[in-house]
Design a protein around this motif. Sequence first.
Motif, PDB file in Angstrom:
ATOM      1  N   VAL A  67       0.838  -1.192   0.000  1.00 41.50           N
ATOM      2  CA  VAL A  67       0.000   0.000   0.000  1.00 41.50           C
ATOM      3  C   VAL A  67       0.875   1.244   0.000  1.00 41.50           C
ATOM      4  O   VAL A  67       2.044   1.209   0.391  1.00 41.50           O
ATOM      5  CB  VAL A  67      -0.980   0.045   1.203  1.00 41.50           C
ATOM      6  N   GLY A  68       0.297   2.319  -0.442  1.00 37.71           N
ATOM      7  CA  GLY A  68       0.980   3.606  -0.448  1.00 37.71           C
ATOM      8  C   GLY A  68       0.027   4.677  -0.925  1.00 37.71           C
ATOM      9  O   GLY A  68      -1.140   4.418  -1.200  1.00 37.71           O
ATOM     10  N   THR A  69       0.545   5.871  -1.038  1.00 39.70           N
ATOM     11  CA  THR A  69      -0.263   7.005  -1.497  1.00 39.70           C
ATOM     12  C   THR A  69      -0.123   7.146  -3.013  1.00 39.70           C
ATOM     13  O   THR A  69       0.731   6.518  -3.640  1.00 39.70           O
ATOM     14  CB  THR A  69       0.215   8.308  -0.832  1.00 39.70           C
ATOM     15  N   TYR A  70      -0.943   8.005  -3.574  1.00 39.38           N
ATOM     16  CA  TYR A  70      -0.816   8.298  -5.002  1.00 39.38           C
ATOM     17  C   TYR A  70       0.551   8.923  -5.286  1.00 39.38           C
ATOM     18  O   TYR A  70       1.161   8.657  -6.320  1.00 39.38           O
ATOM     19  CB  TYR A  70      -1.944   9.232  -5.474  1.00 39.38           C
ATOM     20  N   LEU A  71       1.049   9.726  -4.346  1.00 35.80           N
ATOM     21  CA  LEU A  71       2.375  10.327  -4.502  1.00 35.80           C
ATOM     22  C   LEU A  71       3.459   9.246  -4.525  1.00 35.80           C
ATOM     23  O   LEU A  71       4.373   9.297  -5.346  1.00 35.80           O
ATOM     24  CB  LEU A  71       2.651  11.339  -3.391  1.00 35.80           C
ATOM     25  N   ASP A  72       3.352   8.261  -3.636  1.00 33.80           N
ATOM     26  CA  ASP A  72       4.295   7.134  -3.641  1.00 33.80           C
ATOM     27  C   ASP A  72       4.293   6.457  -5.008  1.00 33.80           C
ATOM     28  O   ASP A  72       5.340   6.137  -5.565  1.00 33.80           O
ATOM     29  CB  ASP A  72       3.920   6.088  -2.584  1.00 33.80           C
ATOM     30  N   ASN A  73       3.096   6.228  -5.543  1.00 32.25           N
ATOM     31  CA  ASN A  73       2.965   5.557  -6.832  1.00 32.25           C
ATOM     32  C   ASN A  73       3.578   6.399  -7.958  1.00 32.25           C
ATOM     33  O   ASN A  73       4.250   5.874  -8.840  1.00 32.25           O
ATOM     34  CB  ASN A  73       1.494   5.250  -7.113  1.00 32.25           C
ATOM     35  N   SER A  74       3.361   7.704  -7.911  1.00 30.27           N
ATOM     36  CA  SER A  74       3.951   8.598  -8.914  1.00 30.27           C
ATOM     37  C   SER A  74       5.466   8.587  -8.821  1.00 30.27           C
ATOM     38  O   SER A  74       6.163   8.571  -9.848  1.00 30.27           O
ATOM     39  CB  SER A  74       3.442  10.034  -8.725  1.00 30.27           C
ATOM     40  N   ASN A  75       5.984   8.599  -7.602  1.00 33.24           N
ATOM     41  CA  ASN A  75       7.436   8.528  -7.416  1.00 33.24           C
ATOM     42  C   ASN A  75       7.996   7.211  -7.934  1.00 33.24           C
ATOM     43  O   ASN A  75       9.054   7.184  -8.565  1.00 33.24           O
ATOM     44  CB  ASN A  75       7.813   8.736  -5.952  1.00 33.24           C
ATOM     45  N   ASP A  76       7.283   6.099  -7.671  1.00 31.71           N
ATOM     46  CA  ASP A  76       7.694   4.799  -8.217  1.00 31.71           C
ATOM     47  C   ASP A  76       7.798   4.879  -9.733  1.00 31.71           C
ATOM     48  O   ASP A  76       8.751   4.382 -10.334  1.00 31.71           O
ATOM     49  CB  ASP A  76       6.669   3.703  -7.881  1.00 31.71           C
ATOM     50  N   CYS A  77       6.809   5.498 -10.322  1.00 27.69           N
ATOM     51  CA  CYS A  77       6.722   5.625 -11.770  1.00 27.69           C
ATOM     52  C   CYS A  77       7.949   6.349 -12.324  1.00 27.69           C
ATOM     53  O   CYS A  77       8.561   5.917 -13.303  1.00 27.69           O
ATOM     54  CB  CYS A  77       5.445   6.393 -12.109  1.00 27.69           C
ATOM     55  N   ILE A  78       8.344   7.417 -11.697  1.00 28.92           N
ATOM     56  CA  ILE A  78       9.492   8.196 -12.148  1.00 28.92           C
ATOM     57  C   ILE A  78      10.794   7.445 -11.886  1.00 28.92           C
ATOM     58  O   ILE A  78      11.629   7.292 -12.779  1.00 28.92           O
ATOM     59  CB  ILE A  78       9.507   9.577 -11.463  1.00 28.92           C
ATOM     60  N   ILE A  79      10.966   6.920 -10.673  1.00 27.47           N
ATOM     61  CA  ILE A  79      12.192   6.224 -10.286  1.00 27.47           C
ATOM     62  C   ILE A  79      12.434   4.998 -11.163  1.00 27.47           C
ATOM     63  O   ILE A  79      13.562   4.722 -11.568  1.00 27.47           O
ATOM     64  CB  ILE A  79      12.142   5.814  -8.792  1.00 27.47           C
ATOM     65  N   ARG A  80      11.362   4.288 -11.489  1.00 24.73           N
ATOM     66  CA  ARG A  80      11.494   3.046 -12.252  1.00 24.73           C
ATOM     67  C   ARG A  80      11.407   3.254 -13.753  1.00 24.73           C
ATOM     68  O   ARG A  80      11.388   2.295 -14.517  1.00 24.73           O
ATOM     69  CB  ARG A  80      10.425   2.054 -11.793  1.00 24.73           C
TER      70      ARG A  80
END
Length: 148
Positions: A67-80
């Motif tokens: 689980v995480g926030t939408y911000l966490d998911n956006s950061n994952d998207c950029i980092i990966r």
Amino acid sequence: MVGENGCFNCTSHKPNNAGYSQVYIGGRKILIHRYVYEIFNGEIKSNLIVRHKCDNPSCINPKHLEVGTYLDNSNDCIIRGRKKRGELSVLSKIKDIEVLEIINSNDIYVNIANKYKISTKTVSSIKHEKNINHLTFIAMSSICMATY
């Protein structure tokens, strides 16, 4: 179906446009990976989403879900490297080189918009350098090359 990276790829339900499979439970449509997460980990707070550590939207392996926030998911998207910017985005209507041409154009917005088949609002956004951070290096390179 078990994939190469240990992903449990859901093949029992047709995925939506984003690649996530859904199921109806109690008359509600629920994303299957979210449902699986709740079975193994309990209820998810309303402000949180279920993210895939494996970046595979069809995966329902509980070990690959967190689980995480939408911000966490956006950061994952950029980092990966999943965030496609500019002409690589499915939403892009023009090529990156055309964006640079628009930035350097002295023509009026209406003429630019007609030439590239985009709105004057998009021309304005480009001219004011909104949402084009990915082009900074290219733009700087072209400016440097023009001075030689």
